[in-house]
Design a protein around this motif. Sequence first.
Motif, PDB file in Angstrom:
ATOM      1  N   ILE A  23      35.601  45.854  34.662  1.00 20.84           N
ATOM      2  CA  ILE A  23      35.764  46.555  35.945  1.00 20.84           C
ATOM      3  C   ILE A  23      34.565  46.294  36.846  1.00 20.84           C
ATOM      4  O   ILE A  23      34.713  46.008  38.041  1.00 20.84           O
ATOM      5  N   LEU A  37      43.428  47.519  39.816  1.00 17.87           N
ATOM      6  CA  LEU A  37      42.750  47.375  38.522  1.00 17.87           C
ATOM      7  C   LEU A  37      43.732  47.442  37.355  1.00 17.87           C
ATOM      8  O   LEU A  37      43.574  46.714  36.372  1.00 17.87           O
ATOM      9  N   ASP A 101      41.128  37.727  34.209  1.00 19.75           N
ATOM     10  CA  ASP A 101      40.906  38.772  35.218  1.00 19.75           C
ATOM     11  C   ASP A 101      40.741  38.162  36.608  1.00 19.75           C
ATOM     12  O   ASP A 101      41.296  38.666  37.600  1.00 19.75           O
TER      13      ASP A 101
END
Length: 336
Positions: A23, A37, A101
């Motif tokens: 994150i 997210l 990601d």
Amino acid sequence: MRVTLDSLIDTLKAAAESSRLRILSLLSRGDLTVSDLTDILGQSQPRVSRHLKLLLEAGLIDRYQEGSWAFFRVSDTNIARDFVQGLVSRVDDRDPQIERDLERLSGVKRRRQDRAAEYFSRNAASWDEIRSLHVADRAVEQALVKLVGKRPFQAMLDLGTGTGRLLEIFAPLYRRGVGIDLSREMLTVARANLDKAGVSHAQVRQGDIFSPPVERDAFDLVTMHQVLHFLDEPGQAIREAARLLRPAGRLVIVDFAPHALEFLREEHAHVRLGFSDHQIGDWFAEAGLDLEDTQDFEPRGASEAKLTVKLWLGRDRRLLIADPVPTSTSEARETV
């Protein structure tokens, strides 16, 4: 800056978990919502929210509301930003998890750009009509760059940021940039533009320029580009902008000289039909600023049906008593 041993341990504990470190890596590249997210991490919303809560409690990230959306960003504090950047800069982007990601983050940013393009297409005709009345934006931008100079500084604030263009132009100079706009649609455009330009050290937030959601006495440069003519009380907006400046900080305003194009008021929501040097000078003086420079940009074939763009530079009268300003961008980024 130094912190206590216990505080440092708590901060390390908050960051020392794979999802939370992921994150932080993502937020170091721009502001994201919980939905963003969850899509990127492939985790449930409650789980992502739990990670965010722990990072918030540790002071590593901040949360701000934009209508019904909640955005998260790396904390504005120097010590938190330096800590996060120090961590994520050591993570290899070729790590399989980080690589996935970043691929999903690219998808999120593409969707932002698609929304921005749609908004532009709906409003292009209106904006083009006004642009046809004055000098090309490029000429004004070049003058702004020359006026501000090449010396790096710590923080910039763009009030009424619109497309985020000024944050993009001055990105090589500032360590931290913030843009404020009341329109969620324009914030979508600004985020897409900053993403496309690779500007990760600037954030845009929803807020009223009469009560901006930022700290006072915190910015070396504050800009207001084509904003004042939409306001009922431009003098108050200038006073509020001045309160946000550090000692010796600069306020730059770009707007129109006085004109008589009433259709701008009727069709484009312009409240004020331009400003004189005397008006701006008086407002600067009331705000504790010295008017240091004015510039005029008249369009070719100037006539009563054209607009002259004006640039005004004001400086905070308070003396700056602090460490010297860094002499290079890299040094600026290392200075706390």
